[in-house]
Design a protein around this motif. Sequence first.
Motif, PDB file in Angstrom:
ATOM      1  N   GLY A 174       0.819  -1.201   0.000  1.00 17.11           N
ATOM      2  CA  GLY A 174       0.000   0.000   0.000  1.00 17.11           C
ATOM      3  C   GLY A 174       0.854   1.253   0.000  1.00 17.11           C
ATOM      4  N   GLU A 175       0.453   2.215  -0.812  1.00 20.12           N
ATOM      5  CA  GLU A 175       1.118   3.509  -0.883  1.00 20.12           C
ATOM      6  C   GLU A 175       0.039   4.584  -0.900  1.00 20.12           C
ATOM      7  OE1 GLU A 175       3.779   3.666  -4.208  1.00 20.12           O
ATOM      8  OE2 GLU A 175       5.119   2.169  -3.356  1.00 20.12           O
ATOM      9  N   LEU A 185      -3.384   5.995  -1.218  1.00 25.08           N
ATOM     10  CA  LEU A 185      -4.623   5.523  -1.834  1.00 25.08           C
ATOM     11  C   LEU A 185      -4.367   4.530  -2.957  1.00 25.08           C
ATOM     12  CD1 LEU A 185      -6.616   8.881  -1.996  1.00 25.08           C
ATOM     13  CD2 LEU A 185      -6.808   7.051  -0.307  1.00 25.08           C
ATOM     14  N   THR A 186      -3.119   4.279  -3.276  1.00 20.84           N
ATOM     15  CA  THR A 186      -2.798   3.339  -4.339  1.00 20.84           C
ATOM     16  C   THR A 186      -1.992   2.186  -3.757  1.00 20.84           C
ATOM     17  OG1 THR A 186      -0.746   4.482  -4.903  1.00 20.84           O
ATOM     18  CG2 THR A 186      -2.751   5.189  -6.065  1.00 20.84           C
ATOM     19  N   ALA A 187      -1.686   1.218  -4.606  1.00 20.39           N
ATOM     20  CA  ALA A 187      -0.882   0.083  -4.178  1.00 20.39           C
ATOM     21  C   ALA A 187       0.011  -0.359  -5.327  1.00 20.39           C
ATOM     22  CB  ALA A 187      -1.783  -1.073  -3.752  1.00 20.39           C
ATOM     23  N   SER A 190       0.837  -3.211 -11.465  1.00 21.19           N
ATOM     24  CA  SER A 190       0.018  -2.165 -10.848  1.00 21.19           C
ATOM     25  C   SER A 190      -0.799  -1.386 -11.860  1.00 21.19           C
ATOM     26  CB  SER A 190       0.900  -1.196 -10.063  1.00 21.19           C
ATOM     27  OG  SER A 190       1.685  -1.894  -9.132  1.00 21.19           O
ATOM     28  N   ARG A 191      -0.219  -1.069 -12.985  1.00 22.97           N
ATOM     29  CA  ARG A 191      -0.915  -0.246 -13.991  1.00 22.97           C
ATOM     30  C   ARG A 191      -1.936  -1.036 -14.788  1.00 22.97           C
ATOM     31  NH1 ARG A 191       3.912   3.701 -16.119  1.00 22.97           N
ATOM     32  NH2 ARG A 191       4.093   4.823 -14.144  1.00 22.97           N
ATOM     33  N   SER A 235      -7.526  -3.798 -16.275  1.00 24.80           N
ATOM     34  CA  SER A 235      -8.069  -2.625 -16.942  1.00 24.80           C
ATOM     35  C   SER A 235      -8.431  -2.998 -18.378  1.00 24.80           C
ATOM     36  CB  SER A 235      -7.049  -1.480 -16.940  1.00 24.80           C
ATOM     37  OG  SER A 235      -5.994  -1.772 -17.831  1.00 24.80           O
TER      38      SER A 235
END
Length: 143
Positions: free
Chosen positions: A23-24, A26-28, A38-39, A61
């Motif tokens: 976790g970073e 609001l993103t991970a 991740s993308r 996505s």
Amino acid sequence: MPTHQIENAILSERAPVAVRVTGEGLTAVMEIDGHDVSREVVAYSLTHRAGGVPQMVVELSEHSTAGGVFDGLAHVAIGEPPDPGPVAAAFLSVISAAELEKVALTRHDLLDGRPHELTRAMLAVLHEWALGQWHMAEPRGGD
């Protein structure tokens, strides 16, 4: 949206591969078998029952090119989000047309005199109701 057949996505006979989610804010950052995906991922869920192998469901996505990366992994299932149509139909089937019209006509903040104002007001009210906002907005000063 990229998807794989269940028999290719859930690999119960193969050993799970390494998964790391960091976790970073609001993103991970998600790594699967050492690959940063991740993308490519818009959502994931991870379940782990005591004594069992963790299972991760990964939603790619629409523009993902990482379909081959998800070969194995803690028994990964790659799927698509559910069709919202049946839920929307169930929601609309319990709406009283008379109540919707009454509420929309009393919402002076939504009636602006432009074409299709009643339809736009009804859609705005339905949107609020779908979000659980069942209260009627108080008329704004002087309206």
